[in-house]
Design an enzyme around this catalytic site. Structure first.
Site, short mmCIF file in Angstrom:
data_model
loop_
_atom_site.label_atom_id
_atom_site.label_comp_id
_atom_site.label_asym_id
_atom_site.label_seq_id
_atom_site.Cartn_x
_atom_site.Cartn_y
_atom_site.Cartn_z
CD GLU A 1 48.28 41.58 32.41
OE1 GLU A 1 47.97 40.60 32.00
OE2 GLU A 1 47.89 41.97 33.61
CE1 TYR B 1 43.72 38.66 30.24
CE2 TYR B 1 45.72 38.79 29.49
CZ TYR B 1 44.86 38.91 30.42
OH TYR B 1 45.38 38.74 31.93
CG ASP C 1 42.59 35.16 32.53
OD1 ASP C 1 41.47 34.94 32.84
OD2 ASP C 1 43.58 35.21 33.24
#
Ligand code: SF4
Length: 361
Positions: free
Chosen positions: A45, A128, A146
């Protein structure tokens, strides 16, 4: 809230099922998807922020190979982490990842917190990233938005508002929160992102192959080419530099940038800011170069674009005699091969490539 897109409970259930079925049949085989361990998910990520899977995958493999567990990452030097990150850009991500690793080991027994608010306190973890890690690793019901998800949702809604606007983003987040599967939130998040990456692409989306096409208003209204709408970005700051490759006794001067600001902690060559006019005129540069007699070569103009800066520069190769060693420049004088172990930022790596070509020709 977008009332026009309220699906009934059965419709929402069908929407989720269709998307998840498609994801399970079509998802790319990516190494961090093989298990639900938080550490590979965390690495992926961070590495994949503002980076495509194709660009990020070699870096992911390098990091998991070198630092297979959080303790390995926490125990590494910042220089080693930056060196491995070299070329990926946005170096604050690497520094924050390294700092967060230390905190996770010291304060969380080497685990990622399950609590969203605690996760947000870690360096480099925003809403996020926290939602992405917690949903995938711990099945927490937190919807991620996103660029891919924004595109899918604005098309589903036929939402023509500017996606740079905060209220548009809030609306998108709200719809994502409504749609996310309560049972498989991690898979659902990944499915939305994967759909945006593989099917609902920015140009020429493959609507015929889309599992949620019957819910999509942009498709029904023939607006997929115009949605999402993104206003033009504000112009980048223009900068003009001379990059000095100073050679003395077969060694080059390399300097570390400060711990704050752009490219903090990275290494590069000494720089002098000039005007656009000066950069265009090599004759003027010869005057500006502090010791004309030492100037061996000047490169053609080069360019490197950062997120907010458009940098144009020329490289000056300066060969200095030993007796000029009185100046008090900070930095390390290194043999060419020694530079390989230093994390050098991309614009100066290009300068070094130019130097290598000149010095071997
Ligand atoms: S139908 Fe087309 S535009 Fe709509 S979500 Fe699917 S791929 Fe995107």
């Amino acid at each position: 809230m977008n009332e026009r897109f309220m699906l009934s409970a059965p419709q929402t259930g069908r929407f989720r099922r269709k998307l998840l079925e498609w994801f399970r049949a079509n998802k790319r085989s990516l190494p961090w998807r093989k298990q639900k361990d938080w550490y590979p998910i965390y690495l992926a990520e961070i590495i994949l922020q503002q980076t495509t899977v194709e660009q990020g995958l070699p870096y992911y493999k390098a990091f998991i190979g070198r630092f297979p567990a959080i303790d390995d990452l926490a125990g590494a030097s910042q220089q080693d982490v930056l060196k491995l990150w070299q070329g990926l850009g946005y170096y604050a991500r690497a520094r924050n990842m390294h700092k967060a690793a230390g905190i996770l080991v010291r304060e969380y027994h080497g685990r990622f917190p399950r609590d969203y608010e605690q996760a947000l306190k870690l360096p480099g973890i925003g809403p996020y990233t926290a939602a992405a890690i917690l949903s995938q690793a711990y099945n927490r019901v937190l919807a991620v938005v996103d660029g891919n998800v924004s595109r899918v949702i604005t098309r589903l809604l036929a939402l023509e508002d500017d996606i740079r606007r905060t209220d548009t983003q809030k609306r998108i987040q709200h719809v994502a929160d409504l749609l996310i599967s309560r049972k498989y939130p991690g898979d659902f998040n990944e499915a939305m992102m994967e759909l945006g990456a593989l099917v609902c692409t920015p140009r020429a989306p493959r609507c015929g192959a889309c599992p949620i096409r019957f819910y999509c208003r942009a498709r029904a209204q023939g607006k997929t080419a115009h949605i999402p709408y993104k206003s033009p970005p504000s112009p980048k700051l223009k900068q003009y530099h001379l990059v000095m490759i100073r050679e003395r006794d077969s060694r080059l001067l390399l300097q570390q940038r400060s711990e704050d600001g752009l490219l903090a902690g990275m290494w590069g060559f000494p720089v002098r800011a000039v005007s656009e006019k000066e950069l265009k005129n090599p004759e003027e540069l010869k005057e500006i170069a502090f010791k004309r007699a030492l100037l061996k070569k000047i490169s053609s103009p080069m360019r490197h674009v950062y997120s907010h800066i458009d940098l144009k520069y020329r490289v000056l190769w300066l060969r200095e005699p030993k007796e000029s060693a009185r100046d008090k420049e900070k930095g390390c004088w290194l043999q060419r091969h020694e530079l390989e172990s230093y994390p050098i930022h991309k614009a100066h790596l290009k300068a070094l490539e130019w130097f290598d070509k000149q010095s071997t020709s």
